[in-house]
Enzyme design. Structure first.
Site, PDB file in Angstrom:
ATOM      1  N   MET A  10       1.124  -1.671   0.231  1.00 30.98           N
ATOM      2  CA  MET A  10       0.054  -0.269   0.231  1.00 30.98           C
ATOM      3  C   MET A  10       0.856   1.495  -0.178  1.00 30.98           C
ATOM      4  O   MET A  10       0.800   1.993   1.011  1.00 30.98           O
ATOM      5  CB  MET A  10      -0.882  -0.114   1.718  1.00 30.98           C
ATOM      6  CG  MET A  10      -1.948  -1.007   1.176  1.00 30.98           C
ATOM      7  SD  MET A  10      -2.821  -1.637   2.888  1.00 30.98           S
ATOM      8  CE  MET A  10      -1.591  -2.433   3.737  1.00 30.98           C
ATOM      9  N   GLN A  52     -10.861   2.965  -0.046  1.00 27.22           N
ATOM     10  CA  GLN A  52     -10.718   4.387   1.157  1.00 27.22           C
ATOM     11  C   GLN A  52     -11.736   5.470   0.295  1.00 27.22           C
ATOM     12  O   GLN A  52     -11.823   6.687   1.398  1.00 27.22           O
ATOM     13  CB  GLN A  52      -8.936   5.297   0.925  1.00 27.22           C
ATOM     14  CG  GLN A  52      -8.148   4.319   1.938  1.00 27.22           C
ATOM     15  CD  GLN A  52      -6.592   4.079   1.384  1.00 27.22           C
ATOM     16  OE1 GLN A  52      -6.536   4.898   0.367  1.00 27.22           O
ATOM     17  NE2 GLN A  52      -5.114   4.019   1.850  1.00 27.22           N
ATOM     18  N   THR A  83       2.797   1.637   6.024  1.00 26.06           N
ATOM     19  CA  THR A  83       1.495   2.912   5.362  1.00 26.06           C
ATOM     20  C   THR A  83       0.717   3.690   6.270  1.00 26.06           C
ATOM     21  O   THR A  83       0.995   3.090   7.706  1.00 26.06           O
ATOM     22  CB  THR A  83       0.192   2.559   4.322  1.00 26.06           C
ATOM     23  OG1 THR A  83       0.017   3.531   4.316  1.00 26.06           O
ATOM     24  CG2 THR A  83      -0.347   0.969   5.019  1.00 26.06           C
ATOM     25  N   ASN A  84       1.020   4.819   6.873  1.00 23.77           N
ATOM     26  CA  ASN A  84       0.380   5.789   7.461  1.00 23.77           C
ATOM     27  C   ASN A  84      -1.318   5.445   7.284  1.00 23.77           C
ATOM     28  O   ASN A  84      -1.528   5.497   8.679  1.00 23.77           O
ATOM     29  CB  ASN A  84       0.974   7.499   7.147  1.00 23.77           C
ATOM     30  CG  ASN A  84       2.864   6.984   7.491  1.00 23.77           C
ATOM     31  OD1 ASN A  84       2.888   7.413   8.272  1.00 23.77           O
ATOM     32  ND2 ASN A  84       3.222   7.551   6.507  1.00 23.77           N
ATOM     33  N   CYS A 197       3.636   9.952   4.850  1.00 22.47           N
ATOM     34  CA  CYS A 197       3.477   9.436   4.030  1.00 22.47           C
ATOM     35  C   CYS A 197       4.458   8.156   3.025  1.00 22.47           C
ATOM     36  O   CYS A 197       5.774   9.223   2.954  1.00 22.47           O
ATOM     37  CB  CYS A 197       2.803   9.450   2.378  1.00 22.47           C
ATOM     38  SG  CYS A 197       1.918   8.342   1.594  1.00 22.47           S
ATOM     39  N   THR A 198       4.161   7.035   3.116  1.00 17.94           N
ATOM     40  CA  THR A 198       5.450   6.342   3.146  1.00 17.94           C
ATOM     41  C   THR A 198       5.811   6.177   1.285  1.00 17.94           C
ATOM     42  O   THR A 198       7.336   5.436   1.469  1.00 17.94           O
ATOM     43  CB  THR A 198       5.048   4.799   3.281  1.00 17.94           C
ATOM     44  OG1 THR A 198       4.134   4.380   2.255  1.00 17.94           O
ATOM     45  CG2 THR A 198       5.008   4.045   4.637  1.00 17.94           C
ATOM     46  N   GLU A 199       5.702   7.030   0.366  1.00 18.04           N
ATOM     47  CA  GLU A 199       5.628   6.897  -0.615  1.00 18.04           C
ATOM     48  C   GLU A 199       6.910   8.438  -0.690  1.00 18.04           C
ATOM     49  O   GLU A 199       7.576   8.170  -1.833  1.00 18.04           O
ATOM     50  CB  GLU A 199       4.932   7.524  -1.377  1.00 18.04           C
ATOM     51  CG  GLU A 199       4.152   6.306  -2.009  1.00 18.04           C
ATOM     52  CD  GLU A 199       3.174   5.340  -0.980  1.00 18.04           C
ATOM     53  OE1 GLU A 199       3.411   3.953  -0.947  1.00 18.04           O
ATOM     54  OE2 GLU A 199       2.659   5.851   0.195  1.00 18.04           O
TER      55      GLU A 199
END
Length: 230
Positions: A10, A52, A83-84, A197-199
């Site tokens: 994700m 979501q 993922t946050n 955000c992990t991206e």
């Protein structure tokens, strides 16, 4: 060494960063040919993203609770949700399993507290920036002051995450927009900015700005290594 459970996918772009960072951390900690013991389930993000944006968080929780149970059955000693945003349903996931959850907001807050930072900017999806499940935890549990961008800039941050970074697209124009927003948060009193955000770490690194950044993917991975080896 404990087995790290990763609830991933994700997006898979950031999950790949988790896998790399955790294994590098184990190698740095233990040396030699050591690598991390990992039990991972990587979900299909497309149906989760649709749920979501429909506001069907119960539906997302059902998917992730099922995946978390499989990770526990695979022998994980503790769990990371990679993922946050999906920490929105962390309480449901915690109730579904019997192993500890290493919460990304706790790992992030502990990093900030260790640096004596009290006021912090937060970037992430609109869900993370606007809802209480993440910033409320930082404020209520750790006493941090959390600043977010204005509504227009929140939408910019959100759109770049879903329309570019989750697809592996890293665009210079978006980087400049993010850096502008980071500078605005700093001017408004943020002592550091959370890449929540992990991206986002794909787009922005500490070398791009003088503002102190806290990359939640790296912080979460570092804490996982600590838990696995202590």
């Amino acid at each position: 060494m404990k087995t790290i459970g990763l609830l991933a996918g994700m997006s898979w772009e950031s999950s790949a960063g988790y896998y790399r960072s955790i294994n590098q951390g184990i190698k740095d900690t233990l040396g030699g040919l050591h690598s991390a013991k990992i039990a991972m389930v990587s979900v299909d993000f497309d149906p989760i993203e649709k749920l979501q944006h429909k506001g069907d968080w119960a539906g997302t929780a059902d998917i992730l609770c099922d995946a978390a149970k499989h990770i526990e059955l695979a022998g994980a000693d503790f769990l990371l949700i990679c993922t946050n945003t999906m920490h929105k349903v962390a309480p449901q996931i915690e109730q579904a399993i019997d192993i500890p959850l290493l919460h990304i907001a706790d790992a992030t807050a502990e990093e900030l507290v260790s640096k004596n930072i009290k006021s912090v900017g937060l970037l992430g999806t609109s869900f993370t920036m606007e809802q209480a499940f993440y910033k409320g935890r930082l404020q209520d549990k750790y006493g941090l002051t959390v600043l977010t961008p204005n509504e227009t800039d929140r939408q910019v941050i959100h759109d770049v995450i879903y329309n570019e970074l989750c697809l592996g697209h890293v665009l210079p124009a978006s980087k400049q927009q993010y850096l502008r927003i980071i500078n605005d948060l700093s001017h408004n009193g943020a002592e550091a900015v959370i890449l929540g955000c992990t991206e986002i770490g794909m787009l922005i690194q500490q070398s791009d700005t003088d503002v102190t950044l806290v990359d939640t993917t790296q912080v979460h991975a570092n804490k996982a290594v600590e838990w696995a080896t202590k």
